[in-house]
Design a protein around this motif. Structure first.
Motif, mmCIF file in Angstrom:
data_model
loop_
_atom_site.group_PDB
_atom_site.id
_atom_site.type_symbol
_atom_site.label_atom_id
_atom_site.label_comp_id
_atom_site.label_asym_id
_atom_site.label_seq_id
_atom_site.Cartn_x
_atom_site.Cartn_y
_atom_site.Cartn_z
ATOM 1 N N GLN A 175 3.473 10.591 -9.231
ATOM 2 C CA GLN A 175 2.872 10.858 -10.530
ATOM 3 C C GLN A 175 2.286 12.273 -10.586
ATOM 4 O O GLN A 175 2.237 12.885 -11.637
ATOM 5 C CB GLN A 175 1.786 9.824 -10.822
ATOM 6 N N LYS A 176 1.910 12.802 -9.450
ATOM 7 C CA LYS A 176 1.309 14.135 -9.369
ATOM 8 C C LYS A 176 2.335 15.239 -9.129
ATOM 9 O O LYS A 176 1.969 16.401 -8.997
ATOM 10 C CB LYS A 176 0.267 14.165 -8.249
ATOM 11 N N THR A 177 3.623 14.877 -9.052
ATOM 12 C CA THR A 177 4.670 15.864 -8.759
ATOM 13 C C THR A 177 4.811 16.832 -9.934
ATOM 14 O O THR A 177 5.088 16.420 -11.056
ATOM 15 C CB THR A 177 6.018 15.165 -8.490
ATOM 16 N N PRO A 178 4.633 18.131 -9.677
ATOM 17 C CA PRO A 178 4.698 19.130 -10.753
ATOM 18 C C PRO A 178 6.112 19.698 -10.943
ATOM 19 O O PRO A 178 6.994 19.467 -10.138
ATOM 20 C CB PRO A 178 3.761 20.229 -10.239
ATOM 21 N N ASP A 238 0.827 -1.202 0.000
ATOM 22 C CA ASP A 238 0.000 0.000 0.000
ATOM 23 C C ASP A 238 0.867 1.261 0.000
ATOM 24 O O ASP A 238 0.566 2.227 -0.714
ATOM 25 C CB ASP A 238 -0.944 0.022 1.205
ATOM 26 N N GLN A 239 1.942 1.239 0.787
ATOM 27 C CA GLN A 239 2.864 2.374 0.817
ATOM 28 C C GLN A 239 3.470 2.589 -0.563
ATOM 29 O O GLN A 239 3.590 3.726 -1.030
ATOM 30 C CB GLN A 239 3.991 2.130 1.822
ATOM 31 N N ARG A 261 11.584 8.886 -12.439
ATOM 32 C CA ARG A 261 12.622 7.874 -12.203
ATOM 33 C C ARG A 261 12.307 7.077 -10.933
ATOM 34 O O ARG A 261 12.392 5.850 -10.913
ATOM 35 C CB ARG A 261 13.993 8.543 -12.117
ATOM 36 N N HIS A 262 11.895 7.758 -9.899
ATOM 37 C CA HIS A 262 11.577 7.082 -8.636
ATOM 38 C C HIS A 262 10.277 6.280 -8.740
ATOM 39 O O HIS A 262 10.145 5.222 -8.130
ATOM 40 C CB HIS A 262 11.512 8.102 -7.494
ATOM 41 N N ARG A 263 9.353 6.778 -9.533
ATOM 42 C CA ARG A 263 8.108 6.036 -9.764
ATOM 43 C C ARG A 263 8.410 4.720 -10.484
ATOM 44 O O ARG A 263 7.858 3.681 -10.144
ATOM 45 C CB ARG A 263 7.142 6.898 -10.578
ATOM 46 N N ARG A 264 9.313 4.779 -11.460
ATOM 47 C CA ARG A 264 9.702 3.547 -12.165
ATOM 48 C C ARG A 264 10.412 2.566 -11.230
ATOM 49 O O ARG A 264 10.250 1.355 -11.350
ATOM 50 C CB ARG A 264 10.561 3.881 -13.380
ATOM 51 N N ALA A 265 11.162 3.087 -10.271
ATOM 52 C CA ALA A 265 11.816 2.205 -9.286
ATOM 53 C C ALA A 265 10.773 1.507 -8.419
ATOM 54 O O ALA A 265 10.904 0.313 -8.110
ATOM 55 C CB ALA A 265 12.789 3.006 -8.419
ATOM 56 N N ARG A 268 3.850 5.929 -5.270
ATOM 57 C CA ARG A 268 3.875 5.968 -6.737
ATOM 58 C C ARG A 268 2.832 6.957 -7.257
ATOM 59 O O ARG A 268 3.107 7.751 -8.156
ATOM 60 C CB ARG A 268 3.636 4.562 -7.290
ATOM 61 N N GLN A 269 1.648 6.954 -6.683
ATOM 62 C CA GLN A 269 0.591 7.883 -7.097
ATOM 63 C C GLN A 269 0.967 9.323 -6.766
ATOM 64 O O GLN A 269 0.707 10.237 -7.553
ATOM 65 C CB GLN A 269 -0.732 7.499 -6.432
ATOM 66 N N GLN A 270 1.585 9.529 -5.617
ATOM 67 C CA GLN A 270 2.007 10.881 -5.236
ATOM 68 C C GLN A 270 3.103 11.392 -6.167
ATOM 69 O O GLN A 270 3.107 12.566 -6.540
ATOM 70 C CB GLN A 270 2.482 10.901 -3.793
#
Length: 132
Positions: A58-61, A48-49, A70-74, A54-56
């Motif tokens: 994705q929203k990074t502007p 869940d974490q 890069r961190h989302r892909r990790a 990952r969702q947060q």
């Protein structure tokens, strides 16, 4: 007469001791399996974490978008590693020799340790990027 009894009891004692050692080998295999599954359960509790971060990300502007990607892909890679392990894991039959089962569980423990490393580094780095 005593020597005859001793002679007759010797195979029984030998059989009993080998049965006891088989039991301890079986217990070792069960313990090894439980350790692998415990590590799996520990990591599944963090899924869940992983998804939330990952969702947060994705929203990074703004200019942090590239680093966030890069961190989302990790995080996705850690998730994929867990899913891959779960699809490939197959408990050996009880008829498989204990030594082979122990070797299998040892290899699975190494894989779970590797997945745990991916989880740890991807979660920690995502938290750093998000300032958490």
């Amino acid at each position: 007469m005593k020597n005859l009894r001793l002679f007759l009891l010797l195979p029984v004692v030998a059989c009993l001791s080998s049965c006891l050692s088989l039991n301890s080998d079986e217990q070792q295999a069960e313990a090894a399996e439980k350790a692998v599954l415990a590590k799996h359960d520990e990591l599944m509790a963090q899924m869940d974490q992983l998804t939330t971060l990952r969702q947060q990300l994705q929203k990074t502007p703004g200019p942090d978008t590239v680093a966030a990607g890069r961190h989302r892909r990790a995080l996705l890679a850690a998730d994929a590693a867990m899913m891959d392990w779960m699809h490939r894991y197959q408990k050996p039959a009880d008829t498989v020799a204990v030594a082979q089962r122990l070797a299998y569980f040892a290899a699975q423990q190494q894989r779970m340790d590797s997945v745990a490393g991916l989880f740890r580094t991807s979660l920690d780095s995502a938290r750093l990027v998000l300032g958490k």
